[in-house]
Design an enzyme around this catalytic site. Sequence first.
Site, PDB file in Angstrom:
ATOM      1  N   ASN A   1      41.566 -29.122  25.923  1.00  0.00           N
ATOM      2  CA  ASN A   1      42.130 -28.389  24.779  1.00  0.00           C
ATOM      3  C   ASN A   1      41.064 -27.667  23.975  1.00  0.00           C
ATOM      4  O   ASN A   1      41.243 -26.519  23.565  1.00  0.00           O
ATOM      5  CB  ASN A   1      42.863 -29.364  23.840  1.00  0.00           C
ATOM      6  CG  ASN A   1      44.294 -29.590  24.276  1.00  0.00           C
ATOM      7  OD1 ASN A   1      44.869 -28.763  24.979  1.00  0.00           O
ATOM      8  ND2 ASN A   1      44.875 -30.705  23.861  1.00  0.00           N
TER       9      ASN A   1
ATOM     10  N   PHE B   1      44.753 -35.474  14.069  1.00  0.00           N
ATOM     11  CA  PHE B   1      45.500 -35.046  15.259  1.00  0.00           C
ATOM     12  C   PHE B   1      44.909 -33.748  15.778  1.00  0.00           C
ATOM     13  O   PHE B   1      44.557 -32.866  14.991  1.00  0.00           O
ATOM     14  CB  PHE B   1      46.975 -34.854  14.915  1.00  0.00           C
ATOM     15  CG  PHE B   1      47.676 -36.144  14.577  1.00  0.00           C
ATOM     16  CD1 PHE B   1      48.266 -36.907  15.571  1.00  0.00           C
ATOM     17  CD2 PHE B   1      47.706 -36.605  13.268  1.00  0.00           C
ATOM     18  CE1 PHE B   1      48.895 -38.101  15.260  1.00  0.00           C
ATOM     19  CE2 PHE B   1      48.337 -37.807  12.950  1.00  0.00           C
ATOM     20  CZ  PHE B   1      48.932 -38.567  13.948  1.00  0.00           C
ATOM     21  N   GLU B   2      44.844 -33.629  17.092  1.00  0.00           N
ATOM     22  CA  GLU B   2      44.130 -32.487  17.646  1.00  0.00           C
ATOM     23  C   GLU B   2      44.747 -31.142  17.298  1.00  0.00           C
ATOM     24  O   GLU B   2      44.061 -30.136  17.284  1.00  0.00           O
ATOM     25  CB  GLU B   2      43.959 -32.613  19.155  1.00  0.00           C
ATOM     26  CG  GLU B   2      45.228 -32.632  19.960  1.00  0.00           C
ATOM     27  CD  GLU B   2      44.970 -33.290  21.328  1.00  0.00           C
ATOM     28  OE1 GLU B   2      44.446 -32.621  22.193  1.00  0.00           O
ATOM     29  OE2 GLU B   2      45.305 -34.488  21.485  1.00  0.00           O
ATOM     30  N   ALA B   3      46.047 -31.127  17.012  1.00  0.00           N
ATOM     31  CA  ALA B   3      46.649 -29.846  16.638  1.00  0.00           C
ATOM     32  C   ALA B   3      46.224 -29.413  15.238  1.00  0.00           C
ATOM     33  O   ALA B   3      46.489 -28.292  14.835  1.00  0.00           O
ATOM     34  CB  ALA B   3      48.165 -29.909  16.728  1.00  0.00           C
ATOM     35  N   GLY B   4      45.570 -30.321  14.488  1.00  0.00           N
ATOM     36  CA  GLY B   4      44.968 -29.843  13.247  1.00  0.00           C
ATOM     37  C   GLY B   4      45.180 -30.670  11.993  1.00  0.00           C
ATOM     38  O   GLY B   4      44.556 -30.399  10.975  1.00  0.00           O
TER      39      GLY B   4
END
Lengths: 264, 264, 338, 338
Positions: free
Chosen positions: D137, A53-56
């Site tokens: 992002n 997931f891009e948030a980490g």
Amino acid sequence: MTVSTDYTAQEIIVVAGAKILEDKKVVFVGTGLPMVASLLAKLTHAPGLIPVFEAGAVGPPLKVGLPISVGDSKTFTGASFVGGLNAAFEMTQRGFADFGFIGGAEVDMYGNLNSTMMGNFPETYQKPAVRLPGSGGASDMAASCERTILIVPHDKRRFNEKLSYVTSPGHLDGSPNARFKAGMQGKGPYRVITTKAILDFDKDTNRMRILQIFPGETVESVQAATGFELLVAPHVSVFDPPTKEEVRMIREDIDPDQAFVKRA
Amino acid sequence: MTVSTDYTAQEIIVVAGAKILEDKKVVFVGTGLPMVASLLAKLTHAPGLIPVFEAGAVGPPLKVGLPISVGDSKTFTGASFVGGLNAAFEMTQRGFADFGFIGGAEVDMYGNLNSTMMGNFPETYQKPAVRLPGSGGASDMAASCERTILIVPHDKRRFNEKLSYVTSPGHLDGSPNARFKAGMQGKGPYRVITTKAILDFDKDTNRMRILQIFPGETVESVQAATGFELLVAPHVSVFDPPTKEEVRMIREDIDPDQAFVKRA
Amino acid sequence: METNTEMYWTGLSPDEARELLVNKDKSMKDKRMTLKQAVAQFIKNGDNVGIGGFVNIRQPIAITHEMVRHGFKDLTLSWQSAGMAPDYLAGAMMLDPNHFSIKRVEMAYWAHEAFGLSPMFRYLAERGMIEIEDWSNYNMSARFKAGAMGLPFIPTRGPLGSDIVKTSRTKVIDCPFTSRPIALLPASNPDVAIIHVQAADMYGNCIIRGTDATCAEIAMASAHTIVTCEQLVEHELVARNPKDVKIPFLAVDAVIEVPFGSYPGACRRHYYFNGEHIRQFHAAANAMRKDGSSALLQAYYDENIFGVECFEDYIAKFPVKKLLADQKAESFNCERLA
Amino acid sequence: METNTEMYWTGLSPDEARELLVNKDKSMKDKRMTLKQAVAQFIKNGDNVGIGGFVNIRQPIAITHEMVRHGFKDLTLSWQSAGMAPDYLAGAMMLDPNHFSIKRVEMAYWAHEAFGLSPMFRYLAERGMIEIEDWSNYNMSARFKAGAMGLPFIPTRGPLGSDIVKTSRTKVIDCPFTSRPIALLPASNPDVAIIHVQAADMYGNCIIRGTDATCAEIAMASAHTIVTCEQLVEHELVARNPKDVKIPFLAVDAVIEVPFGSYPGACRRHYYFNGEHIRQFHAAANAMRKDGSSALLQAYYDENIFGVECFEDYIAKFPVKKLLADQKAESFNCERLA
């Protein structure tokens, strides 16, 4: 497996998305239906799927339920690695993401996507007819995941010859090696999942091509809902409708609150 | 404070180094005598000094003893932040390090330092007469700490008109704004501490200048041990010799095992 | 040195590194094996080997011993600051370049801080036996980081104003945003990374204590990574605090539990330096550096490396009291309940 | 948009950012104050404000409420993906641009994932009331990272092939090492960072749970940083595990304990989303977007922001059972002993 008779358009998208994912591969999961599809794949044929997931979050088991954001707490529990956005995208740029799921409001025949604005570009960029959310991580996934899976509701207004804005590059102008020459990585758009069909891209021209149609659709009905000419694969088959069990899993196990898969 | 009568050359360097450090400032601590000097400063006039070590420790209290490496476990205990080398140097490049302590085998009149090789450059770079350890973090500290404090034993072979190799840039050729024009940050060399004197740099020419001499030395004796012409500050004073208590602290509290400050 | 100023890739080019990773099995599988297997399977002659740790902290010493036993030719070694790990490899080359040889080093510092210079480095460099590309600690760390990021280069201030610019593949450009000079450093993507960590699970998720050094960057940049660990632990224990994981399993190919794997260097939470042994090894190499006499160094290798089957046998040669004392010394640095 | 393709610095230039940091008191001192003081002291009209968190996770909501009460003019807002934090600021501008105004946004995504689009963003953008610079992002995260690294730019692949290249200050160059195109993004160095974290000590050392988002990079890049935290803890507790610290005290100017400081968004370990409240706020803004009627939105602000003294009073308006339910929902995500 008994075939479902009351599945929705979103449900068949989810099932198609899940089936395209291969076991033991790394999938960079965008927000929305891709989260549902990845979870369905993990619960069915691809238990070894590794979600990023891009948030980490890297490699979470997703056992505490469907995340409603790609930065949701549910993505972190039990993960193997947790950083921030830079860490996730750096890994992707390095080549760790086999698949990336991206969407948009508009797509063209080369799999370029728009999720930025509707209107005349560049004239109305600063005062668009409709302002969309913006790239999020889609542009980065498009530039650096090895293969991307596109999800776009099938509709003539969304399948356009020319996009208002290219947010997430696909095969660019379709010319040979266009992505490589532009400095990007990866092979680009691999499949497009719509509400009517699954499409791929012709090897030579990089143009969008009907690969499988959903039950009830024909090559003609798919073309009719598309604002550019589609190529047609030699043997277009009908995609198996979701099974009752798949639909039950989506409705009961995965997204009971209809966070992304609406019943109506 | 009673003056010590049996301090060594390394001990007066340590005391001078400690005194140059200001309380509540951030010091990027190189290996060796700078570690001893920073610890002495922290235990005396600068309890609020914030040490940063290139291996990643930021702000440790250094209460478990003198580290013998800048990556030593002793630098991490009780620190406020611990990353790796990139994190430490990125902070420095950003401007977080007020002081940096660097050393070398050779120095020139503009405070450029060599810790790479002795021999003819570039001819013998790949087969030097003497191969030294290399930059370590010194070149980075030289390029990005706000002010650097240089430590070099005073000796004609080490204070040279022309270096074999510039490892850690100082004021370059001394021309106005040379560092800025070269793309570097910070004001560059601030003090040079030797076995004979404390030197600074002339504001206009950026040339090394005698500021204070150590007890027993004269301006002439310092010049005589230097391979280039030194400038002389208007009022050269004699640096106070270490006190008995400072020497005791170095020998008993800080470096009892003579890891860096040898008694002989 | 002219060759360093022309551009070429040592190890992998960014595009090669990408391609290898794309085609690699990145699944979460059991990666435990013996150190002998790992070294034989993942390192080949001519490879660029990225070395983890920092000076003598958490260096992959056990892996270098096994590499020496195996024998390799024409390696390129890449690191920021290192001590004993390249020393063991270089000492083997001093004794028999037909069994073990280093072609090139790309690094910032090869010495031992409080334990002095490296006689091996002086021996090889002063005889012109290896190619050297000098960088700084941040330069090398940033080069690995660029490799880990899938980028061909990374900008830094670091080498500006120094002769590193002249003896390396650095390119200085005028920044297109500020017009001031800025250095661009080529990425480093080694063929193989050798890393020692405090704890790992069988999939290769690694927990690092104390300095992370540049280990994660080296592992992520390399085509393959061999990890030794003090402690092999259950995945569930690791996954309880995923933010402690500094190297994710995706970047790791082999996991081997090797207690004291960085000894006689130090490893946070486990043991402090054995300075005596470091000095003894250096004395043997220094004798050969000074007068070419290899007897002491040969004896050291015969006793500690060639004469044993594995690293455990080397560790077993140390007096128990010394090992306990070095563990005790570290427990003072890093007090914690067992 | 022509202005975005010419190069200029919003917020601070890299050299200005450096100079401010060099001259700043970086000592380890008590930085506790009220949120009102912090907002008044560290934010000024015209500032570039870097916003932490990710979409509706760990966003600095309490800080934005206080900013709205205070009133600011001509702000530039920078973030990667955000939801409620810019919504609160933008809603204030919809109601009274003389009290609160945003001049420009630099960002990747302004919406709410499962909670839909942002009516505030549509309102301001579709009326041409704000300048927009679209990025991705990773682009924004990398721009903050470049700022945190003291670099004027950072290379990425991210915007290549997209129109982001045309509508932003990106410069595409041919890589001097591979000859392939690569994008260079200008650093972002905001004037002030607004960040919410799970725990901090009084010096500003911050512990972040779950995603780090881009909070450390934003804080390190900015001239000043205001931190709110769920829990203010003793420094000794933090220093026991310094590797949990993601933002060091050096980068922080103000620390304020604000429980529920990201609510109605979520905060790992503390509370999950209050979707109802998010939807209620959006419904009020959407009414105004559709027909210009500000009554509902004005009522929302009067009730929740202008009509209260501080964020604690806003939180106190929620039914206790709802707050407990949202805490309970998070405890299911993230089970742990109290």
